[in-house]
Design a protein around this motif. Sequence first.
Motif, PDB file in Angstrom:
ATOM      1  N   ARG A 129       0.876  -1.185   0.000  1.00  0.00           N
ATOM      2  CA  ARG A 129       0.000   0.000   0.000  1.00  0.00           C
ATOM      3  C   ARG A 129       0.911   1.231   0.000  1.00  0.00           C
ATOM      4  O   ARG A 129       1.457   1.602   1.016  1.00  0.00           O
ATOM      5  CB  ARG A 129      -0.875  -0.032   1.260  1.00  0.00           C
ATOM      6  N   ARG A 130       1.118   1.812  -1.148  1.00  0.00           N
ATOM      7  CA  ARG A 130       2.149   2.840  -1.279  1.00  0.00           C
ATOM      8  C   ARG A 130       1.610   4.219  -0.935  1.00  0.00           C
ATOM      9  O   ARG A 130       0.576   4.644  -1.471  1.00  0.00           O
ATOM     10  CB  ARG A 130       2.682   2.900  -2.709  1.00  0.00           C
ATOM     11  N   VAL A 131       2.335   4.879  -0.050  1.00  0.00           N
ATOM     12  CA  VAL A 131       2.046   6.286   0.274  1.00  0.00           C
ATOM     13  C   VAL A 131       3.399   6.986   0.396  1.00  0.00           C
ATOM     14  O   VAL A 131       4.447   6.345   0.474  1.00  0.00           O
ATOM     15  CB  VAL A 131       1.263   6.442   1.598  1.00  0.00           C
ATOM     16  N   GLY A 132       3.360   8.317   0.385  1.00  0.00           N
ATOM     17  CA  GLY A 132       4.599   9.072   0.530  1.00  0.00           C
ATOM     18  C   GLY A 132       5.043   9.081   1.983  1.00  0.00           C
ATOM     19  O   GLY A 132       4.271   9.504   2.850  1.00  0.00           O
ATOM     20  N   ILE A 133       6.235   8.617   2.241  1.00  0.00           N
ATOM     21  CA  ILE A 133       6.709   8.609   3.634  1.00  0.00           C
ATOM     22  C   ILE A 133       8.123   9.169   3.675  1.00  0.00           C
ATOM     23  O   ILE A 133       8.863   9.093   2.693  1.00  0.00           O
ATOM     24  CB  ILE A 133       6.705   7.192   4.242  1.00  0.00           C
ATOM     25  N   GLY A 134       8.453   9.724   4.825  1.00  0.00           N
ATOM     26  CA  GLY A 134       9.791  10.246   5.026  1.00  0.00           C
ATOM     27  C   GLY A 134      10.686   9.144   5.569  1.00  0.00           C
ATOM     28  O   GLY A 134      10.423   8.561   6.634  1.00  0.00           O
ATOM     29  N   MET A 145      11.895  11.526   0.679  1.00  0.00           N
ATOM     30  CA  MET A 145      10.536  11.048   0.478  1.00  0.00           C
ATOM     31  C   MET A 145      10.550   9.892  -0.516  1.00  0.00           C
ATOM     32  O   MET A 145      11.170   9.964  -1.581  1.00  0.00           O
ATOM     33  CB  MET A 145       9.649  12.169  -0.075  1.00  0.00           C
ATOM     34  N   VAL A 146       9.867   8.797  -0.145  1.00  0.00           N
ATOM     35  CA  VAL A 146       9.729   7.644  -1.041  1.00  0.00           C
ATOM     36  C   VAL A 146       8.278   7.223  -1.043  1.00  0.00           C
ATOM     37  O   VAL A 146       7.517   7.524  -0.126  1.00  0.00           O
ATOM     38  CB  VAL A 146      10.621   6.465  -0.620  1.00  0.00           C
ATOM     39  N   GLU A 147       7.908   6.530  -2.139  1.00  0.00           N
ATOM     40  CA  GLU A 147       6.564   5.965  -2.241  1.00  0.00           C
ATOM     41  C   GLU A 147       6.667   4.504  -1.766  1.00  0.00           C
ATOM     42  O   GLU A 147       7.241   3.664  -2.463  1.00  0.00           O
ATOM     43  CB  GLU A 147       6.073   6.017  -3.695  1.00  0.00           C
ATOM     44  N   ALA A 148       6.121   4.206  -0.587  1.00  0.00           N
ATOM     45  CA  ALA A 148       6.287   2.843  -0.061  1.00  0.00           C
ATOM     46  C   ALA A 148       5.189   2.529   0.968  1.00  0.00           C
ATOM     47  O   ALA A 148       4.476   3.423   1.430  1.00  0.00           O
ATOM     48  CB  ALA A 148       7.663   2.685   0.582  1.00  0.00           C
ATOM     49  N   ASP A 149       5.067   1.243   1.236  1.00  0.00           N
ATOM     50  CA  ASP A 149       4.122   0.802   2.272  1.00  0.00           C
ATOM     51  C   ASP A 149       4.822   0.976   3.620  1.00  0.00           C
ATOM     52  O   ASP A 149       5.836   0.300   3.903  1.00  0.00           O
ATOM     53  CB  ASP A 149       3.773  -0.671   2.020  1.00  0.00           C
ATOM     54  N   PRO A 150       4.332   1.869   4.507  1.00  0.00           N
ATOM     55  CA  PRO A 150       5.077   2.173   5.740  1.00  0.00           C
ATOM     56  C   PRO A 150       5.192   0.946   6.656  1.00  0.00           C
ATOM     57  O   PRO A 150       6.238   0.737   7.281  1.00  0.00           O
ATOM     58  CB  PRO A 150       4.250   3.297   6.358  1.00  0.00           C
ATOM     59  N   ASP A 151       4.133   0.104   6.701  1.00  0.00           N
ATOM     60  CA  ASP A 151       4.181  -1.047   7.606  1.00  0.00           C
ATOM     61  C   ASP A 151       5.249  -2.031   7.150  1.00  0.00           C
ATOM     62  O   ASP A 151       6.020  -2.563   7.953  1.00  0.00           O
ATOM     63  CB  ASP A 151       2.808  -1.730   7.645  1.00  0.00           C
ATOM     64  N   ARG A 152       5.271  -2.277   5.833  1.00  0.00           N
ATOM     65  CA  ARG A 152       6.245  -3.242   5.332  1.00  0.00           C
ATOM     66  C   ARG A 152       7.675  -2.717   5.427  1.00  0.00           C
ATOM     67  O   ARG A 152       8.601  -3.471   5.727  1.00  0.00           O
ATOM     68  CB  ARG A 152       5.933  -3.593   3.882  1.00  0.00           C
ATOM     69  N   LEU A 153       7.806  -1.409   5.173  1.00  0.00           N
ATOM     70  CA  LEU A 153       9.149  -0.845   5.277  1.00  0.00           C
ATOM     71  C   LEU A 153       9.637  -0.877   6.722  1.00  0.00           C
ATOM     72  O   LEU A 153      10.810  -1.117   7.014  1.00  0.00           O
ATOM     73  CB  LEU A 153       9.125   0.599   4.753  1.00  0.00           C
TER      74      LEU A 153
END
Lengths: 167, 718
Positions: free
Chosen positions: B570-575, B605-613
């Motif tokens: 689930r990709r969102v912008g995260i720091g 900033m990256v487009e990524a799933d925060p939980d998985r990262l």
Amino acid sequence: MTSGGRIGALLFTALALVACGGSASGVRIVDLYRTADGQLELSLRLDLPATMVQGLLRGVPLGFQCEMQADGRRSTQRRELRFLPLSRQYQLREPATGYSRSYDSRSAALAALERWPLPLDGDHEGAVRVRVHLDRGRLPSPLALSAVFDRDWHLDSGVVTWPAGQR
Amino acid sequence: MASRATLSRWGAGLLVAATIIALSVAGLFLANDATVGRARLGPYYPALLVLAAVLALALGTIIALQVLRLLRAVRARQPGARLNARLLWLLLAIGVLPSLILFVFALNFLFGTVDSRFAAPVTSALDDALEVGRLYLEERRADAEEATAGIARRLSRLPPADWQQELDNVIDEVAALQVGVLAADGSVRASASADPDWLRPETPPEQLRLRLSTDGHVAVVESRGDALVLRALARVDVGALLAVGDVVQAVFPVPPRYAPLAHRIDRAVAEYRQLDFLRGALKVSMAIILGLVLMLVLLAALLLALRGSRRLVTPVAHLAEATAAIGRGEYRSLPTPSRDDELGDLVIAFNRMSGELDHARADILGKQALLEAQRAYLDAVLAHISSAVIGLDGSGRVRLLNAAAEQLLGVNGHDVIGAELAVLGGRYPALQPFTRRIGERRRDAGDWHEEVRLDEAVPPRALLLRGRALVEPDGGRGQLVVFDDAGALGRGQREAAWAEVARRLAHEIKNPLTPIQLAAERLRRRYLGRLPPDDADVLERATGTIVSQVESLKTLVNAFSDYARPQPPRRVGIGLNALVGDVLALYGQDARLHVELALAPGEIMVEADPDRLRQVLHNLIKNAIEAMAELPAPRLSVGTAVVAVDDGRQAMVEVRDHGPGLPADFDIAALEPYRSSKPRGSGLGLVIVQRIMAEHGGRLEAGNAEGGGAYLRLWLPA
């Protein structure tokens, strides 16, 4: 003189000056006087160039024209001088009236031509503007064209105002 | 602007036409007028000549300007100018030379004609006729003079009173029209008349009186209208006592038949002599008129030549210009000509050709664009497919090498493209089995399959090759070889099998675990207080072991589940920096652990799933801590960075431990589930990390750091 002819004369002046270096006139108005019978008459001094005399003797009629302006009116008179070879006489003719007179000698004919009666009353007192010249336009055709470039055929008294100084 | 130029052209054209017409009219009138007897246009000759000169000057100026413009165009090497000039000279040569010849010939002919009119016999005949006339008149004049002198002599012998009687008698004798005696004052002393038109004597002219005074008698011929008469005068000498100065005047008729003849002779002679005199003037006039006509012809010819040559050359100039434009890649149509000739056909053919060329070029450009798009598409496909691709041309040079091939062969595409296969093998000795095998297969016409082992490569690997012959555009035979890492393919298959095993294990094991745990805890609660202390101790340890092992099994089963059932991220912008900080905060309570943090400035900033990262980071940190379990003062280094790469930017997270490092045979590309270098490892941690990174378009890198310890790097598109 017609207006076209006047314009032509004016235009020609420049051409004649270039071609001939100035025109030499053999006719001069000497006097305007009243004769014994009360007629106003022009006294001219005519000095025909040799070429013109030669032409006269060879049958070329010389037409002279007197243009006059007095009291705001213009009038033109013509007289024609020609040589008759058969009788060896000179004939002076007025085409308008048909009057003609023969003379045994050229000097007599010229003397008659040098007295030019004007169609004015004898008691006329106002200014008179007069011009006497050879009518080149009435010369025989070949001569009429070449005479444009030959100053021997340019006889013109210019306009003379009488009494002198008046306009 | 165009309309103003058109109007200007029209104005110039009208001026030229008017000038030519005016000159023509002037020339014709002059030619007609100046050769007839009397010049009707004589008074206008100066004006006509000046007008002709002005118009000729205007025409000449227009022509001079056009010639100057043409010369400038020739100097500037404008299209068609030189051809225009050549045509102009040609047309002028055609027009001018005949005109000049005609002029000279006509002048010569006319002069000859004029001279021929004055033949000697005619001149002589006229002179003779004139002499005859003169002799006749002289004779008549002498007779008249003699008769008048006779009358004067007769009167001088009579008294004046008888003069009238005598005149009446003598008038018929001498056949006079009129006879009279005039006194010196002009008065008529006596007269007789035989004609009613001659009743009263006229006073003689003064010149005759003068001649009379010297000669005593005189006679002259006079014209009276169409008639001729002879007037004769003679002095009446009657002695000094009588009327001195009286003159007899007699008028005699010339025979009527003679008068018209005399007039005709007079006129003919006068005209003939006049013509002779005018011969020179006539020649001058003819030369002037012919010169005028010649000038008109030449000017008109020059103008027509200018316009004609320009009209002829204009389409050619346009063609030359348009041809040059085609050379520059500009395809344009010329104005459709109104002329129906070969030049018009040429322009139409040119327009057709230009249109077809333009169409063909557009077609080629379209196909080129399509080709480019297809090529870009193919490049994109080749760049992103996991299989490696290498293409060879007919001479065995490398034409194509995709990113997967670069990675798999460990070569740089820039060094390889264009190089021969043998050169590639020489430059990279470990790849020689690969290049040799392809070289052997290069002549094969059909599809082929091979497996090649690269034993010298690090790490050694086996490649599965699939080749196909390709016909080159130049007719040569090339090869397209698609190859994969045989180990990776096997690994994929194994991963799929392991995922199935994990799913089944999770399903089979997870269900009984909770009842086992609950049963153990119930046993413990029920019997712990009832049993003797020794047994109770055994029970306590046994149930504790059961519960803790069940917990371990649950953890293992959860890991199996994660591996077996991956969900799309689930990709969102995260720091990235903030995420690293959050995760590390959970390990801050470990007093032994020393964390060195080196984050990139700002935020990544990256487009990524925060939980998985977050899970990935936990896995890496946990691995690192476990690797340093034996160390008294474990030291963990975590850092982030952004690195520019060919196709954009990559975010990097590095987790480094200071433990013993990775085993020598550790290959990150060969990670497989359930194989762990740790005694209690499930073998799933790094495999899951690797999978999650692949799901995010990233990758995992691992290695031993200088100075000891291992590093693991996460690469993500930034």
